[in-house]
Design a protein around this motif. Structure first.
Motif, PDB file in Angstrom:
ATOM      1  N   ALA A   3      26.470  13.446  94.457  1.00 42.39           N
ATOM      2  CA  ALA A   3      27.795  12.817  94.521  1.00 42.39           C
ATOM      3  C   ALA A   3      27.674  11.368  94.990  1.00 42.39           C
ATOM      4  N   ILE A   4      26.668  11.084  95.818  1.00 42.21           N
ATOM      5  CA  ILE A   4      26.400   9.692  96.222  1.00 42.21           C
ATOM      6  C   ILE A   4      25.943   8.912  94.986  1.00 42.21           C
ATOM      7  N   ALA A   5      25.094   9.546  94.167  1.00 40.07           N
ATOM      8  CA  ALA A   5      24.636   8.895  92.921  1.00 40.07           C
ATOM      9  C   ALA A   5      25.851   8.557  92.052  1.00 40.07           C
ATOM     10  N   GLY A   6      26.778   9.498  91.922  1.00 37.79           N
ATOM     11  CA  GLY A   6      27.992   9.266  91.133  1.00 37.79           C
ATOM     12  C   GLY A   6      28.770   8.084  91.691  1.00 37.79           C
ATOM     13  N   ALA A   7      28.884   8.039  93.037  1.00 37.30           N
ATOM     14  CA  ALA A   7      29.635   6.956  93.675  1.00 37.30           C
ATOM     15  C   ALA A   7      28.977   5.606  93.402  1.00 37.30           C
ATOM     16  N   LEU A   8      27.649   5.559  93.489  1.00 36.28           N
ATOM     17  CA  LEU A   8      26.946   4.289  93.253  1.00 36.28           C
ATOM     18  C   LEU A   8      27.093   3.852  91.807  1.00 36.28           C
ATOM     19  N   ARG A   9      27.129   4.829  90.888  1.00 34.56           N
ATOM     20  CA  ARG A   9      27.219   4.510  89.468  1.00 34.56           C
ATOM     21  C   ARG A   9      28.660   4.209  89.057  1.00 34.56           C
ATOM     22  N   GLY A  10      29.618   4.746  89.841  1.00 36.79           N
ATOM     23  CA  GLY A  10      31.023   4.621  89.442  1.00 36.79           C
ATOM     24  C   GLY A  10      31.381   5.631  88.357  1.00 36.79           C
ATOM     25  N   GLU A  11      30.480   6.541  88.079  1.00 34.17           N
ATOM     26  CA  GLU A  11      30.695   7.613  87.095  1.00 34.17           C
ATOM     27  C   GLU A  11      29.906   8.826  87.535  1.00 34.17           C
ATOM     28  N   PRO A  12      30.455  10.035  87.318  1.00 38.26           N
ATOM     29  CA  PRO A  12      29.695  11.212  87.751  1.00 38.26           C
ATOM     30  C   PRO A  12      28.392  11.371  86.979  1.00 38.26           C
ATOM     31  N   VAL A  13      27.387  11.922  87.639  1.00 42.00           N
ATOM     32  CA  VAL A  13      26.129  12.244  86.954  1.00 42.00           C
ATOM     33  C   VAL A  13      26.372  13.505  86.125  1.00 42.00           C
ATOM     34  N   GLU A  14      25.882  13.500  84.877  1.00 44.76           N
ATOM     35  CA  GLU A  14      26.023  14.690  84.028  1.00 44.76           C
ATOM     36  C   GLU A  14      24.835  15.611  84.243  1.00 44.76           C
ATOM     37  N   LEU A  15      25.134  16.880  84.530  1.00 44.02           N
ATOM     38  CA  LEU A  15      24.073  17.846  84.815  1.00 44.02           C
ATOM     39  C   LEU A  15      24.036  18.934  83.748  1.00 44.02           C
ATOM     40  N   VAL A  16      22.891  19.598  83.659  1.00 44.10           N
ATOM     41  CA  VAL A  16      22.753  20.752  82.777  1.00 44.10           C
ATOM     42  C   VAL A  16      21.912  21.779  83.529  1.00 44.10           C
ATOM     43  N   ARG A  17      22.108  23.060  83.208  1.00 42.37           N
ATOM     44  CA  ARG A  17      21.325  24.087  83.900  1.00 42.37           C
ATOM     45  C   ARG A  17      19.878  24.076  83.392  1.00 42.37           C
ATOM     46  N   ALA A  18      18.937  24.149  84.309  1.00 36.65           N
ATOM     47  CA  ALA A  18      17.531  24.237  83.899  1.00 36.65           C
ATOM     48  C   ALA A  18      17.327  25.558  83.153  1.00 36.65           C
ATOM     49  N   LEU A  19      16.211  25.660  82.421  1.00 38.74           N
ATOM     50  CA  LEU A  19      16.031  26.819  81.537  1.00 38.74           C
ATOM     51  C   LEU A  19      15.410  28.032  82.227  1.00 38.74           C
ATOM     52  N   THR A  20      14.547  27.792  83.216  1.00 39.02           N
ATOM     53  CA  THR A  20      13.845  28.945  83.805  1.00 39.02           C
ATOM     54  C   THR A  20      14.089  29.102  85.315  1.00 39.02           C
ATOM     55  N   VAL A  21      14.828  28.186  85.926  1.00 33.46           N
ATOM     56  CA  VAL A  21      15.165  28.313  87.355  1.00 33.46           C
ATOM     57  C   VAL A  21      16.660  28.037  87.535  1.00 33.46           C
TER      58      VAL A  21
END
Ligand SMILES: Cc1cc2nc3c(=O)[nH]c(=O)nc-3n(C[C@H](O)[C@H](O)[C@H](O)COP(=O)(O)O)c2cc1C
Length: 449
Positions: free
Chosen positions: A213-231
């Motif tokens: 969420a800090i990364a999102g704040a610094l970017r001014g846009e949320p970071v887009e995430l995806v679920r990893a495949l095996t964990v």
């Protein structure tokens, strides 16, 4: 402006990115170039790697404040301010819609990491190739909190990585998983745009906000995430590479020697990750970061230095600026103050040395000293500091694990130096008449053009 990914950042660099077509070997040669570049040099993209056709390595990406300012959409002068203003706004990540670029190519249960990725070997006596910009992501099995941080990882052959877990929160999450007799599932993100990389090493503390969420704040846009495949871990969808795996419970092996950010080799007996999958983008870019380099200085300067500046400004009036001394792995800092009484400076020193566990020495000067010029700091020390009167010592402090002088013991010590001016005119710095200074500045700028 937010860069969606490392590629977008690189393509915005223009002439500030050097494309290297000559062949370089990931074993020693690339790190040697990265160590040789002056901080002001362009970023570098190695496009012809011995043994890895099609793969690329980027380096020297944030070695100076100019490129870091670009990454955060600000100017060099407003870098600290921008960091402090934006960081507190916490912008939660979102789940990416559609397919994730970082999962374009999938290798499940790969046999040999090194056959897939050009992981760099850096210094002569390193035990092997080490991942130095891997942002390790995981969830605390005890609380469900996300953890995120850069941790060095040694390629141990096959699909095993040794990982140095010296710092919370990941060291704590690993201890929690081990206490439950379970592996800790992790995903290692490589090739992030600089704002997210920076957020991964901010000191957020045990109760602080999610670093994503800090990364999102610094970017001014949320970071887009995806679920990893095996964990069971969410990963940045637009990273270049993800390594998925499990930190094995109860397993410790020698990890190192490795030439650290201190400029010394450091070995440890460390946990081991067993890799379960590698995913990456087509034509991925592997991020290189040479330890004890200007890249590391910039990361620490903002994530630890500016963070400490914000904390000190909230506690002591008159704190103007703070810089961590390059090359010291964050062990040494200079603070500039304005109109701060000597007893306040001593309080400031004790606060700084206690707030940052890594910090070992701090020098406090007035704001007529350029704290980014070692010559000016030495001048203030030589002419305003009296050793017997102006030294503050703290004994019995924790010795930081990679500091060879106290290495993890409880017999560490810290020192502060009051190098602020006295009140008399004998402490007034020499000046030039404004008109002559302006003319000289113009002349010098033309000469250097
Ligand atoms: C370049 C770099 C390398 C790092 N390497 C490690 C590492 O190998 N092991 C570790 O436990 N922490 C390492 N850290 C620190 C962690 O990422 C840490 O969690 C983060 O900086 C938060 O700061 P804190 O430890 O002061 O809370 C590194 C930090 C940086 C900037």
């Amino acid at each position: 402006m937010a860069y969606p990914d490392l590629r977008a950042f690189l393509s915005d660099l223009g002439d500030d990115l050097l494309h290297v077509r000559q062949e370089f070997d990931p074993k020693f040669e690339i790190a040697a170039v990265l160590r040789s570049l002056p901080a002001d040099a362009p970023a570098v993209l190695f496009e012809n790697l011995a043994g890895y056709p099609g793969a690329r390595v980027a380096g020297n990406l944030i070695a100076n404040r100019r490129r870091m300012a670009l990454a955060l959409g600000t100017t060099e002068e407003r870098l600290a301010q921008t960091w402090l203003e934006n960081k507190g706004r916490a912008l939660a990540p979102v789940i990416a819609k559609g397919s994730a670029p970082v999962q374009e190519v999938v290798h499940r249960s790969p046999d040999a990491l090194l056959s897939l990725l050009p992981i760099l070997t850096h210094h002569e006596k390193d035990a092997g190739p080490f991942i130095t910009t891997g942002v390790v992501l995981c969830t605390d099995p005890a609380t469900g909190r996300r953890g995120m941080g850069i941790h060095r990882m040694m390629v141990k052959g096959g699909k095993r990585l040794g990982i140095l877990l010296a710092n919370p929160p990941l060291s704590q999450f690993h201890a929690n998983a081990e206490a439950a007799g379970r592996p800790l599932e992790v995903a290692i993100a490589l090739g992030l745009e600089p704002a997210t990389l920076l957020a991964s090493v901010v000191r957020s503390g045990p109760l602080g906000p999610d670093k994503m969420a800090i990364a999102g704040a610094l970017r001014g846009e949320p970071v887009e995430l995806v679920r990893a495949l095996t964990v069971d871990v969410e990963v940045p969808a637009r990273a270049e590479i993800i390594i998925e795996g499990r930190v094995l419970p109860g397993v410790r092996e020698t990890e190192g020697p490795f030439g650290e950010n201190t400029g010394y080799y450091f070995s440890n007996v460390s946990p081991v990750i067993e890799v379960t999958a590698v995913t990456h983008r087509d034509n991925f870019i592997y991020p290189g970061l040479c330890p004890w380099s200007a890249d590391v200085d910039t990361l620490l300067s903002l994530a630890a230095g500016t963070e400490l500046l914000g904390q000190l400004q909230a506690l002591v009036a008159g704190v103007v600026d703070l810089e961590l001394t390059g090359g010291t792995a964050g062990f040494s800092a200079t603070v500039a103050v304005k109109g701060c009484a000597r007893h306040e400076v001593r309080r400031l020193i004790m606060l700084a040395l206690n707030l940052d566990r890594r910090l070992k020495t701090v020098t406090v000067v007035d704001d007529d000293v350029n704290i980014r010029d070692p010559r000016e700091i030495a001048w203030a020390m030589a002419t305003r500091y009296l050793p017997e009167r102006d030294t503050v010592i703290i004994s019995g402090a924790e010795g930081y694990v990679i500091d060879p002088s106290s290495a993890g013991s409880s017999a560490g010590s810290k020192a502060g130096f009051v190098a602020t001016r006295g009140s008399g005119p004998e402490f007034d710095k020499v000046t030039l008449p404004a008109a002559a200074a302006a003319k000289a500045q113009e002349f010098v700028a033309t000469m250097l053009r």
